[in-house]
Design an enzyme around this catalytic site. Structure first.
Site, PDB file in Angstrom:
ATOM      1  N   HIS A 184       0.828  -1.205   0.000  1.00 19.52           N
ATOM      2  CA  HIS A 184       0.000   0.000   0.000  1.00 19.52           C
ATOM      3  C   HIS A 184       0.859   1.249   0.000  1.00 19.52           C
ATOM      4  O   HIS A 184       0.769   2.090   0.890  1.00 19.52           O
ATOM      5  CB  HIS A 184      -0.944  -0.001   1.211  1.00 19.52           C
ATOM      6  CG  HIS A 184      -2.268   0.605   0.928  1.00 19.52           C
ATOM      7  ND1 HIS A 184      -2.908   1.445   1.786  1.00 19.52           N
ATOM      8  CD2 HIS A 184      -3.070   0.498  -0.153  1.00 19.52           C
ATOM      9  CE1 HIS A 184      -4.048   1.819   1.261  1.00 19.52           C
ATOM     10  NE2 HIS A 184      -4.176   1.256   0.087  1.00 19.52           N
ATOM     11  N   HIS A 219      -2.700   2.753  12.622  1.00 18.64           N
ATOM     12  CA  HIS A 219      -2.262   2.065  11.398  1.00 18.64           C
ATOM     13  C   HIS A 219      -2.788   0.622  11.459  1.00 18.64           C
ATOM     14  O   HIS A 219      -3.998   0.414  11.529  1.00 18.64           O
ATOM     15  CB  HIS A 219      -0.727   2.168  11.348  1.00 18.64           C
ATOM     16  CG  HIS A 219      -0.078   1.748  10.065  1.00 18.64           C
ATOM     17  ND1 HIS A 219      -0.754   1.488   8.909  1.00 18.64           N
ATOM     18  CD2 HIS A 219       1.245   1.535   9.765  1.00 18.64           C
ATOM     19  CE1 HIS A 219       0.094   1.141   7.954  1.00 18.64           C
ATOM     20  NE2 HIS A 219       1.328   1.156   8.446  1.00 18.64           N
ATOM     21  N   PHE A 256     -12.282   4.062  10.556  1.00 16.22           N
ATOM     22  CA  PHE A 256     -12.802   5.048   9.606  1.00 16.22           C
ATOM     23  C   PHE A 256     -11.715   6.051   9.256  1.00 16.22           C
ATOM     24  O   PHE A 256     -10.883   6.393  10.092  1.00 16.22           O
ATOM     25  CB  PHE A 256     -14.002   5.804  10.198  1.00 16.22           C
ATOM     26  CG  PHE A 256     -15.225   4.951  10.306  1.00 16.22           C
ATOM     27  CD1 PHE A 256     -16.189   4.982   9.311  1.00 16.22           C
ATOM     28  CD2 PHE A 256     -15.394   4.093  11.386  1.00 16.22           C
ATOM     29  CE1 PHE A 256     -17.309   4.170   9.401  1.00 16.22           C
ATOM     30  CE2 PHE A 256     -16.516   3.285  11.489  1.00 16.22           C
ATOM     31  CZ  PHE A 256     -17.474   3.327  10.493  1.00 16.22           C
ATOM     32  N   HIS A 258      -8.881   7.736   6.225  1.00 16.69           N
ATOM     33  CA  HIS A 258      -7.620   7.303   5.638  1.00 16.69           C
ATOM     34  C   HIS A 258      -6.877   8.537   5.147  1.00 16.69           C
ATOM     35  O   HIS A 258      -7.503   9.476   4.673  1.00 16.69           O
ATOM     36  CB  HIS A 258      -7.884   6.330   4.467  1.00 16.69           C
ATOM     37  CG  HIS A 258      -6.675   5.562   4.074  1.00 16.69           C
ATOM     38  ND1 HIS A 258      -5.733   6.055   3.212  1.00 16.69           N
ATOM     39  CD2 HIS A 258      -6.250   4.334   4.463  1.00 16.69           C
ATOM     40  CE1 HIS A 258      -4.777   5.166   3.074  1.00 16.69           C
ATOM     41  NE2 HIS A 258      -5.058   4.114   3.829  1.00 16.69           N
ATOM     42  N   ASP A 314      -9.750  -2.060   7.502  1.00 14.36           N
ATOM     43  CA  ASP A 314      -9.621  -2.610   8.853  1.00 14.36           C
ATOM     44  C   ASP A 314     -10.965  -2.703   9.567  1.00 14.36           C
ATOM     45  O   ASP A 314     -11.120  -3.449  10.522  1.00 14.36           O
ATOM     46  CB  ASP A 314      -8.662  -1.754   9.682  1.00 14.36           C
ATOM     47  CG  ASP A 314      -7.273  -1.794   9.088  1.00 14.36           C
ATOM     48  OD1 ASP A 314      -6.824  -2.889   8.734  1.00 14.36           O
ATOM     49  OD2 ASP A 314      -6.645  -0.724   8.956  1.00 14.36           O
TER      50      ASP A 314
END
Ligand code: COA
Length: 386
Positions: A184, A219, A256, A258, A314
């Site tokens: 990522h 993270h 929630f 990013h 996640d």
């Protein structure tokens, strides 16, 4: 006060070039070396994805067979590593992984006869064995054999977890989540691994930096925290009231938001579909209704909409992992193990980039100007508590 702009959280700072993965956060697009994450999750395997990330191309059937065999041959751990793992019995699994990585680095360091690529294959293959050995020893005092003939890392992991070969549905679900977590771009842990690599430190050091950084709840640790949030509520109504209360208190809602995605995280969409397939077999987890309610509010509520905060991968992976029988404290290692592939791919890029320099930013000094040293007997008798 300096007029230099400090880039908090290195937001919008470009550190290096990369060909490993690409994110367009505005439209929710993620590519691994040019291949769409949807295609990878649907059609590929984790081992094939690792090959793609490391070698820059999809493997031929023969290349994949050889690579699979190479990983399988690296599953057994030295007795000394197992002894270290037995000592750290009451730790968090991420600490076990970090410790096991260091221990293996002491026993099998990079050398003239063991190059960095061999170390990389070794670590990828050894992590599941390390973790499950620790888990079984801790849970029931069992010293398990970590060698299995399971063809994939996901199957190997599940086999060591339950003590018997896993069913296809679970293998496929875990494998898909491994693919989604594999790489990522410059997230915090990859960046930490890159910083360590920029000093030309060994690969074990770069990976322990990555593991330590991934552990935090902002993270990789978010999947464990998101599950804890979901489990706090018994009903959708309670979830709604609880969420509103959190926002009123300006608390972070884990799972929630990013840094890069300002649209739906494509991995979240895929893992949700995979989770549905798991629920078809395991039965619907009551926690799913709570999660769906939290998601509904986030997609409608002004607070989330204005800030473009969407549920991230996640948020959903935890519910699926729980339905598959994983304990929440295992969730973050289920992220760390596949992410080792991304760290590895990026570490290779780092070492082969002729433009790369040691990472060394500057600070804006806000401390004292030069002042005279005061001898200890002239400093008074006060005690400052920390
Ligand atoms: N819950 C509530 N508010 C949030 C939020 C969350 N999870 N994430 C961001 N916000 C708010 C911030 O408070 C800020 O509000 P403000 O403009 O009123 O000050 C705004 O949204 C922008 O957030 P910011 O802190 O600038 O985002 P970031 O890019 O620095 O942080 C994360 C990104 C991922 C660290 C952050 O969204 C977060 O902490 N999420 C929860 C942890 C998580 O799920 N991490 C996994 C990421 S895959």
């Amino acid at each position: 006060m300096s007029d230099i702009e400090i880039k908090r959280g290195l937001k919008d700072v470009y550190f290096a070039t990369s060909e490993a993965s690409f994110i367009d956060g505005n439209i929710g697009k993620l590519l691994y070396r040019g291949y769409n994450i949807d295609d990878m999750a649907r059609n590929s395997t984790f081992e094939e994805t690792v090959y793609l990330l490391l070698f820059g191309k999809l493997p031929t059937a023969k290349e994949l067979l050889d690579f699979d065999a190479q990983l399988r041959a690296n599953r057994t751990l030295p007795r000394e590593v197992l002894q270290v793992i037995e000592i750290v019995q009451a730790s968090h699994p991420m600490d076990v992984l970090r410790t096991g990585c260091s221990a293996l680095g002491c026993l099998e360091p990079e050398s003239a006869t063991r190059d960095q690529h061999q170390v990389a294959d070794r670590l990828l293959a050894a992590f599941p064995s390390m973790l499950l050995y620790w888990y079984q020893f801790h849970a029931g005092g069992k010293r398990i054999e970590t060698e299995t003939d399971d063809p994939s890392m996901a199957a190997h992991f599940l086999h060591l977890l339950s003590g018997k070969p896993a069913d296809e549905m679970r293998i496929r679900a875990l494998d898909a989540s491994f693919i989604l977590y594999a790489e990522h771009e410059f997230n915090a842990s990859t960046f930490a691994a890159r910083i360590t690599a920029s000093t030309l430190a060994d690969f074990y050091s770069a990976i322990t930096s990555g593991i330590g950084t991934l552990r935090g709840p902002l993270h990789g640790g978010a999947n464990e925290e998101a599950m804890a949030l979901i489990e706090r509520f018994q009903t959708p109504d309670e979830a709604e009231a609880g969420l509103m209360d959190m926002l009123a208190r300006k608390q972070l809602v884990m799972g929630f938001g990013h840094r890069v995605y300002k649209n739906y995280d494509p991995r979240a969409r895929i893992i949700k579909q995979v989770a549905d397939q798991v629920f078809e077999v395991t039965g619907k987890d009551p926690m799913l209704n709570i999660a769906l309610e939290l998601e509904r509010i986030a997609l409608e509520d002004d607070y989330f909409v204005k800030r473009r905060l969407y549920p991230n991968v996640d948020f959903y992976s935890g519910i699926m992992y729980e339905a598959m029988g994983f304990k929440p404290e295992m969730f973050t290692v289920l992220f760390a193990i596949p992410r080792t592939a991304g760290w590895l791919a990026q570490w290779q890029e780092m070492l082969t980039d002729p433009e790369q320099k040691i990472a060394r930013p500057r600070q804006v000094w806000i401390g004292h100007d030069t002042r005279p040293f005061v001898p200890i007997e002239q400093r008074g008798t006060g005690v400052v508590t920390r």
